[in-house]
Scaffold this motif. Structure first.
Motif, PDB file in Angstrom:
ATOM      1  N   TYR A   1     -47.772  53.904  97.643  1.00 57.58           N
ATOM      2  CA  TYR A   1     -46.627  54.026  98.546  1.00 57.58           C
ATOM      3  C   TYR A   1     -45.363  53.498  97.858  1.00 57.58           C
ATOM      4  O   TYR A   1     -44.290  54.098  97.929  1.00 57.58           O
TER       5      TYR A   1
ATOM      6  N   PHE B   1     -49.086  52.144 103.934  1.00 54.06           N
ATOM      7  CA  PHE B   1     -47.819  51.409 103.862  1.00 54.06           C
ATOM      8  C   PHE B   1     -47.981  50.160 102.990  1.00 54.06           C
ATOM      9  O   PHE B   1     -48.950  49.428 103.132  1.00 54.06           O
ATOM     10  N   GLN B   2     -47.042  49.934 102.086  1.00 57.05           N
ATOM     11  CA  GLN B   2     -47.002  48.772 101.193  1.00 57.05           C
ATOM     12  C   GLN B   2     -48.141  48.745 100.180  1.00 57.05           C
ATOM     13  O   GLN B   2     -48.385  47.734  99.550  1.00 57.05           O
TER      14      GLN B   2
ATOM     15  N   LEU C   1     -47.699  50.918 111.622  1.00 56.19           N
ATOM     16  CA  LEU C   1     -47.173  51.299 110.311  1.00 56.19           C
ATOM     17  C   LEU C   1     -47.959  52.479 109.760  1.00 56.19           C
ATOM     18  O   LEU C   1     -49.130  52.643 110.063  1.00 56.19           O
ATOM     19  N   PRO C   2     -47.310  53.311 108.944  1.00 48.98           N
ATOM     20  CA  PRO C   2     -48.013  54.490 108.420  1.00 48.98           C
ATOM     21  C   PRO C   2     -49.161  54.099 107.497  1.00 48.98           C
ATOM     22  O   PRO C   2     -49.169  53.008 106.917  1.00 48.98           O
TER      23      PRO C   2
ATOM     24  N   THR D   1     -42.718  42.479 114.457  1.00 48.07           N
ATOM     25  CA  THR D   1     -41.255  42.532 114.571  1.00 48.07           C
ATOM     26  C   THR D   1     -40.789  43.863 115.156  1.00 48.07           C
ATOM     27  O   THR D   1     -39.985  43.881 116.073  1.00 48.07           O
ATOM     28  N   ILE D   2     -41.292  44.954 114.601  1.00 47.84           N
ATOM     29  CA  ILE D   2     -40.752  46.243 115.039  1.00 47.84           C
ATOM     30  C   ILE D   2     -41.590  46.883 116.144  1.00 47.84           C
ATOM     31  O   ILE D   2     -41.207  47.882 116.719  1.00 47.84           O
TER      32      ILE D   2
ATOM     33  N   THR E   1     -43.423  38.208  95.069  1.00 48.77           N
ATOM     34  CA  THR E   1     -42.852  39.541  94.898  1.00 48.77           C
ATOM     35  C   THR E   1     -41.330  39.450  94.790  1.00 48.77           C
ATOM     36  O   THR E   1     -40.730  40.224  94.047  1.00 48.77           O
ATOM     37  N   ALA E   2     -40.759  38.509  95.527  1.00 44.81           N
ATOM     38  CA  ALA E   2     -39.291  38.405  95.536  1.00 44.81           C
ATOM     39  C   ALA E   2     -38.764  37.575  94.374  1.00 44.81           C
ATOM     40  O   ALA E   2     -37.636  37.099  94.412  1.00 44.81           O
TER      41      ALA E   2
ATOM     42  N   CYS F   1     -45.845  43.541  98.793  1.00 44.20           N
ATOM     43  CA  CYS F   1     -44.797  43.514  99.822  1.00 44.20           C
ATOM     44  C   CYS F   1     -44.073  42.183  99.832  1.00 44.20           C
ATOM     45  O   CYS F   1     -44.507  41.224  99.215  1.00 44.20           O
ATOM     46  N   PHE F   2     -42.968  42.163 100.547  1.00 43.75           N
ATOM     47  CA  PHE F   2     -42.297  40.887 100.816  1.00 43.75           C
ATOM     48  C   PHE F   2     -42.866  40.331 102.119  1.00 43.75           C
ATOM     49  O   PHE F   2     -43.572  39.348 102.128  1.00 43.75           O
ATOM     50  N   ALA F   3     -42.628  41.002 103.219  1.00 46.97           N
ATOM     51  CA  ALA F   3     -43.219  40.593 104.500  1.00 46.97           C
ATOM     52  C   ALA F   3     -44.520  41.370 104.690  1.00 46.97           C
ATOM     53  O   ALA F   3     -44.573  42.562 104.422  1.00 46.97           O
TER      54      ALA F   3
ATOM     55  N   ILE G   1     -44.543  42.589 110.117  1.00 45.80           N
ATOM     56  CA  ILE G   1     -43.659  43.722 110.394  1.00 45.80           C
ATOM     57  C   ILE G   1     -44.045  44.396 111.711  1.00 45.80           C
ATOM     58  O   ILE G   1     -43.186  44.701 112.542  1.00 45.80           O
TER      59      ILE G   1
END
Lengths: 320, 320
Positions: B252, B247-248, B243-244, B238-239, B209-210, B228-230, B235
């Motif tokens: 979205y 998501f991704q 997630l909603p 990490t956070i 993707t990147a 997605c990237f991550a 994610i």
């Protein structure tokens, strides 16, 4: 207070003892401990040499992440004059994990860009531990554009665990930002020199390191994935990071054999954290030499050579 | 809606459906559980007839459905050095490769071909998620470069179908170097003024993707594809928050401005023809299932559609 790495614990003991002895002697004038302390010093120096003579890949990872290793801003402050930071991506925010701006290296104007990890809890949080969001890469793109338009060479200092895996970062196009930054690196008609000073973490590093010349500090690392991440995926056990670090070939020495890295910059005995100014000076000398090397090339050649270099990369494997 | 139902089961299904053994005439939609007759499913391009869930297509299945009459010429991909890092985790990399080759019947994770879609000559590349998660290593890099070179040489658009978990860890840094390498390929197309259209299919993540998967002139995704990237798990770790919903997923990303379109697989071919013909200055296409082009014969000039007059001469149909 020196921060000792896990494998440096025996060294910490000896150095601690020498320090204790000297403290004792200071308190008690009649004691003469110098001979004994000097012997301990010698023993510590020998041990340090022994430890760093052949660092395993996993130990290199630990050294590369050492909190007292010089970071991007340390290099900028020591090597450049008239540093004028430039901020923001003009879209959303200024990402403090990526710093950059105009500066002079030996009087020559340059655009310096790098990941900054921070040095204490406060600055580490402010810098998001060197993990950039899309805004960081978009700022880098903007600065590379300026450099390209005004014919100023670009120097990038890479030190990141990777791009930030967060919700907002994904929503704002982390992957697109990295892809565009890599694309920008490949498009500019000015010399682009990259130095991996600590961790070169995956796509977040490549986005700034797609350069004409890539140099790496002796104990820095550069990898597609962290050894812990690789271990948890392939070994299904994050504790197998030693094996993963070995398998990934992420050391400067292996990467130089693979033709990914053009130059290895020596670190003082015991790593950059034990000789910060010497390390910074070595990096400065290398950047200046690489710049001299590239300064005669015209715009077209710089772009063509850079692309050719990456197209050819990996064609020989470890036999390169 | 978990990993097993979204990824493992369709993967297993796609593996088994290849053999077309009589005991495997039915497969179950991983999303809604409907039993689907294999012929019905393949006629519907592996999209569930009940809930429209898009299951994986192998590059061969995709090309059969994409090119006129299912006819295309495979483009040779230069073979990279095998196992460039001599990588070994719990298994040796060459053993993993052999297992993937045996399971899929394919040599690697990308197929490149040239042919006509709606009498419009194009080069197409498709990534095979069933081959080691479609992961990007030297071969995938070489495939994209070969595709771009052919497109430039013959002045054709490139359509790329992405599907990958990310970089091929077993090729370490060299898999990471495919990010700049494939970006150079995309630049070749841009500089030649050729359209580069990316169709993101489920899943497209990480370094893929990147790099080339986010650099298309037009970015189309299949419904509900994870892009997605991550990854979401990284994610969430990490956070530390949930997630909603969605998501991704493709829709979205469309909402967040990261894609041009989300297109149902049954409409995709027509849409690609429409876009490619407009970008390359050709007249509207003839619709419907076209037989393969006659070998040796010049592709027919486009007849003007019955009702709408075409201003420009439609003769510039194909340059292949």
């Amino acid at each position: 207070m020196t921060h000792y790495l896990e494998f440096e614990k025996p060294l910490a003991e000896i150095e601690g003892k020498a320090e204790e002895l000297r403290a004792l002697a200071r308190a008690n004038e009649e004691m003469d401990v110098e001979q004994e302390a000097a012997a301990l010093d010698q023993k510590a120096a020998d041990m340090l040499k022994d430890l760093y003579k052949t660092l395993s890949p996993w130990r290199k990872c630990q050294v590369a992440r050492h909190p007292e290793r010089p970071h991007c801003i340390d290099y900028i402050e020591a090597l450049f004059t008239e540093y004028t930071p430039l901020a923001g991506d003009r879209n959303f925010a200024d990402d403090h994990a990526v710093v950059g701006g105009l500066a002079r290296l030996n009087d020559r104007a340059a655009m310096v860009i790098g990941h900054e990890k921070g040095n204490d809890t406060k600055t580490r949080i402010e810098r998001n531990f060197g993990m950039a969001r899309p805004e960081g890469y978009r700022k880098a793109i903007r600065l590379m554009d300026i450099a390209d338009r005004f014919n100023i060479p670009v120097i990038t200092l890479v030190d990141t665990p990777g791009a930030y895996p967060g919700k907002g970062a994904e929503e704002r196009g982390q992957s697109e930002a990295i892809a565009r930054s890599t694309e920008k690196c490949l498009s500019i008609g000015v010399p682009l020199i990259s130095v991996i000073i600590g961790e070169g973490g995956s796509g977040g590093a490549v986005a700034l390191a797609t350069a004409n010349r890539v140099a790496m500090l002796e104990h820095s690392i550069y990898s597609v994935i962290s050894p812990e991440g690789c271990a948890s995926i392939l070994w299904k056990d994050a504790e197998k990071m030693r094996e993963a670090a070995e398998a990934l070939r992420l050391t400067a020495q292996d990467l130089s054999r693979l033709g990914v890295v053009d130059r290895i910059i020596p670190e003082p005995m015991g790593g950059a954290q034990r000789g910060r100014s010497e390390t910074i000076a070595n990096v400065g000398k290398t950047i200046a030499a690489l710049l001299d090397d590239l300064s005669a090339k015209d715009r077209g050649t710089l772009i063509k050579d850079r692309r050719k270099k990456f197209l050819a990369m990996g064609s020989k494997g470890l036999a390169a | 809606m978990n990993w097993i139902s979204n990824y493992v089961r369709p993967k297993i299904n796609s593996l088994f459906s290849r053999r077309e053994t009589p005991e495997n005439l039915w497969s179950k939609c991983p999303e809604c559980g409907t039993m689907l007759f294999h012929r019905e499913l393949s006629e519907n391009l592996n999209v569930c007839t009940n809930c429209d869930h898009h299951m994986a297509l192998t590059p061969r299945e995709r090309f059969n459905a994409l090119f006129d009459g299912g006819v295309y010429a495979r483009i040779e991909v230069p073979e990279p050095v095998a196992d460039p890092l001599q990588f070994r985790d719990q298994k040796k990399y060459p053993d993993r490769m052999r297992a993937a080759q045996k399971a899929t019947g394919e040599p690697e994770a990308m197929l490149v071909a040239q042919g006509e879609i709606g009498r419009t000559p194009v080069v197409a590349a498709a990534q095979d998620f069933s081959f080691m998660g479609g992961s990007m290593g030297m071969f995938v890099g070489n495939a994209i470069i070969a595709a771009a070179e052919r497109a430039v040489e013959q002045n054709l658009p490139l359509i790329l179908f992405s599907a990958a978990g990310g970089a091929r860890m077993q090729e370490g840094i060299l898999s990471l170097m495919q990010m700049p390498r494939t970006t150079v390929a995309v630049q070749m197309l841009k500089e030649a003024g050729l359209p580069y259209i990316v169709v993101l299919t489920h899943p497209t993540t990480g370094g893929v993707t990147a790099s080339y998967a986010m650099l298309g002139d037009i970015q189309i995704a299949e419904p509900n594809a994870l892009i997605c990237f991550a990854g979401p798990r990284v994610i969430e770790q990490t956070i530390r928050e949930k997630l909603p919903e969605g998501f991704q997923r493709a829709e979205y990303l469309l909402d967040h401005g990261m894609l041009d379109r989300v297109t149902h697989r049954k409409d995709l071919r027509d849409e690609l023809i429409t876009i490619v013909r407009m970008l390359t200055g050709q007249s509207p296409a003839v619709r419907g299932d076209l037989p393969p082009p006659e070998p040796g014969e010049d592709p027919p000039a486009d007849p003007a559609p019955a009702l709408e007059p075409v201003a420009d001469s439609p003769v510039e149909a194909a340059k292949a």
